[in-house]
Design a protein around this motif. Structure first.
Motif, mmCIF file in Angstrom:
data_model
loop_
_atom_site.group_PDB
_atom_site.id
_atom_site.type_symbol
_atom_site.label_atom_id
_atom_site.label_comp_id
_atom_site.label_asym_id
_atom_site.label_seq_id
_atom_site.Cartn_x
_atom_site.Cartn_y
_atom_site.Cartn_z
ATOM 1 N N THR A 19 0.853 -1.185 0.000
ATOM 2 C CA THR A 19 0.000 0.000 0.000
ATOM 3 C C THR A 19 0.889 1.234 0.000
ATOM 4 O O THR A 19 1.856 1.310 0.761
ATOM 5 N N LEU A 62 -7.741 3.915 -1.700
ATOM 6 C CA LEU A 62 -8.224 3.504 -0.388
ATOM 7 C C LEU A 62 -8.434 4.764 0.452
ATOM 8 O O LEU A 62 -7.564 5.168 1.225
ATOM 9 N N ALA A 66 -3.477 4.788 -0.229
ATOM 10 C CA ALA A 66 -4.286 5.227 0.906
ATOM 11 C C ALA A 66 -4.142 6.735 1.099
ATOM 12 O O ALA A 66 -3.042 7.274 0.981
ATOM 13 N N LYS A 74 -4.834 -2.451 9.650
ATOM 14 C CA LYS A 74 -6.034 -3.198 10.021
ATOM 15 C C LYS A 74 -6.758 -3.734 8.789
ATOM 16 O O LYS A 74 -7.407 -4.782 8.845
ATOM 17 N N GLN A 75 -6.638 -3.030 7.668
ATOM 18 C CA GLN A 75 -7.367 -3.411 6.458
ATOM 19 C C GLN A 75 -6.539 -4.237 5.484
ATOM 20 O O GLN A 75 -7.092 -5.013 4.705
ATOM 21 N N HIS A 76 -5.220 -4.062 5.512
ATOM 22 C CA HIS A 76 -4.363 -4.741 4.543
ATOM 23 C C HIS A 76 -3.131 -5.318 5.246
ATOM 24 O O HIS A 76 -2.393 -4.586 5.902
ATOM 25 N N ASP A 77 -2.942 -6.590 5.072
ATOM 26 C CA ASP A 77 -1.766 -7.250 5.636
ATOM 27 C C ASP A 77 -0.652 -7.226 4.589
ATOM 28 O O ASP A 77 -0.395 -8.216 3.894
ATOM 29 N N THR A 129 -2.393 -0.363 -3.972
ATOM 30 C CA THR A 129 -3.385 0.471 -3.292
ATOM 31 C C THR A 129 -2.748 1.788 -2.866
ATOM 32 O O THR A 129 -1.604 1.799 -2.406
ATOM 33 N N LEU A 145 -9.516 7.014 3.458
ATOM 34 C CA LEU A 145 -9.678 6.765 4.885
ATOM 35 C C LEU A 145 -10.225 8.022 5.545
ATOM 36 O O LEU A 145 -9.802 9.143 5.208
ATOM 37 N N CYS A 147 -4.680 2.344 10.568
ATOM 38 C CA CYS A 147 -5.887 1.990 9.828
ATOM 39 C C CYS A 147 -5.567 1.113 8.624
ATOM 40 O O CYS A 147 -6.293 0.157 8.317
ATOM 41 N N ILE A 148 -4.475 1.440 7.941
ATOM 42 C CA ILE A 148 -4.070 0.646 6.780
ATOM 43 C C ILE A 148 -3.730 -0.779 7.205
ATOM 44 O O ILE A 148 -4.150 -1.758 6.575
#
Length: 421
Positions: free
Chosen positions: A3, A177, A98, A25-28, A96, A179, A22-23
């Protein structure tokens, strides 16, 4: 995959740390931040140097931080966003992008990004004749045609979010993405809980308000500020600008990037006025018009000092970023760099002297396009150093000026395993 983030981190604060959280939490996946170097998008010197800011980002969750060349960083929101997206896309592993916005609903942002002002030229002209600036007129027009809040559309982060979407549409296959932003707005001077804007934080840092800053900044940024005794000062910047404006011919000023038709004469006239020659803010206000807001004036004056001509910037815009300049990384960042090497056609720069040295800089007319772009980054860093002044709270103390630091400063590496021991 990874990301990407396009940012300034001026300075890196709790809001930035929250965004990275936040990133995660959404993307590993890995997080790659592309940041402006010594000069920001608004045409100002960054409070801390680029290695301090990049190091703080890695210590707070980013895995790799690279520099957005000054040729794209000190530009309009559209060019800043496009330069950042092109650089991230060239890495070959970013899927992605963000970004924070007050409009996290992608559909609403896309409406604004897809708006075509050419189709509403007459209505736009009427608003301009009514006294609105171009930016305000366009925001009002978009609001009327999309139902979006026109005032919100003038907020800097919303403007950037829209430009990111436009750039993504025209460059590569990176997905957006958005946020939700938290805490203070971009230029908000008020502190909200543990969040504050970059504007407020820079003011507090210059005032030496460490106790208040400790609640608003991650430890890495706080440490950098405590160890910094000098910050960029417009009082040192101003004489350089005045001298340049008085010594150059009007046609030479007209060739500088950002100078519109006839603006060269207004610049020379302003430089001759005593109040403008003694106050940076007075100079900016003297030059501000509906067509030329303060941020554009600041960027133009910065390009004047850098010697950035319209032809040079046009060449760099056409080519896009020509290298990947590493500022900071951790172990995952090292792996990301290995992956990037397999995908990109751009050189990865960790040691500047492998691409440009002091001997090369003695003959700027012989430099390659890559070297010219890198030369501008080094010139920007040197200019920032020359404009440093000691803090008012400690006027007798001056740290050593570090000219040509790009040649001697290695990327910041953070070993996360040592932190967990």
């Amino acid at each position: 995959m990874a990301t990407g983030i396009i940012a300034e981190y001026n300075p890196f604060h709790n809001g930035h740390k929250y965004q990275i959280g936040c990133i995660k939490k959404q993307h590993d996946c890995g997080i790659i931040a592309c940041i402006s170097g010594s000069i920001t998008q608004r045409g100002e010197f960054a409070l801390l140097d680029k290695w301090q800011r990049a190091g703080a980002a890695v210590k707070n969750g980013a895995n790799l931080v690279i520099e957005l060349p000054a040729a794209f960083a000190c530009r309009s929101a559209q060019d800043f966003a496009t330069g950042g997206v092109r650089l991230l896309d060239s890495l070959g592993i970013v899927d992605t992008l963000a970004f924070g916005t007050a409009y996290p609903e992608i559909e609403k942002l896309q409406l604004a990004a897809d708006f075509q002002p050419e189709a509403h030229r007459e209505a736009l002209q009427q608003k301009l004749k009514g006294g609105l600036s171009y930016g305000a007129a366009l925001s009002q027009l978009i609001g009327e045609n999309t139902g979006l809040n026109a005032e919100m559309l003038t907020e800097p982060n919303t403007i950037l979010a829209i430009e990111y979407l436009r750039a993504l549409k025209n460059n590569g296959s990176i997905r957006p993405l958005p946020l939700p932003r938290t805490g203070a707005g971009h230029n908000d001077t008020a502190v909200k809980g543990e969040f504050a804007s970059g504007t407020a934080l820079r003011r507090l840092a210059r005032q030496g308000q460490f106790r208040q800053l400790m609640q608003l900044l991650p430890e890495a940024t706080m440490s950098a500020i405590k160890n910094t005794t000098m910050y960029p000062d417009s009082k040192k910047q101003l004489p350089l600008m005045i001298w340049k404006l008085l010594s150059l011919a009007a046609e030479e000023i007209a060739a500088i990037y950002g100078v519109g038709e006839g603006m060269e004469y207004r610049l020379k006239e302003a430089a001759s006025k005593p109040d403008c020659a003694s106050s940076y803010s007075a100079l900016i206000q003297e030059l501000v018009t509906r067509r030329y807001p303060a941020t554009r004036i600041q960027r133009t004056l910065m390009h004047l000092l850098l010697g950035s001509t319209k032809d040079k910037i046009a060449e760099m815009t056409a080519s896009g970023p020509l290298y990947i300049r590493v500022l900071a990384f951790d172990d995952m960042g090292r792996q990301l760099l290995k992956d990037i090497r397999q995908k990109t056609s751009l050189p990865i720069i960790t040691k500047v002297t492998e691409y440009l040295n002091r001997r090369d800089m003695q003959h700027p007319d012989r430099l390659s396009p890559l070297q010219r772009m890198l030369y501008m980054d080094i010139a920007a860093a040197n200019l920032r150093e020359l404009c440093l002044s000691p803090l008012p709270s400690n006027p007798q103390w001056e740290q050593q000026i570090r000219l040509n630091a790009d040649f001697t400063t290695s990327p910041v590496y953070m070993d996360r395993t040592s932190l967990s021991l």
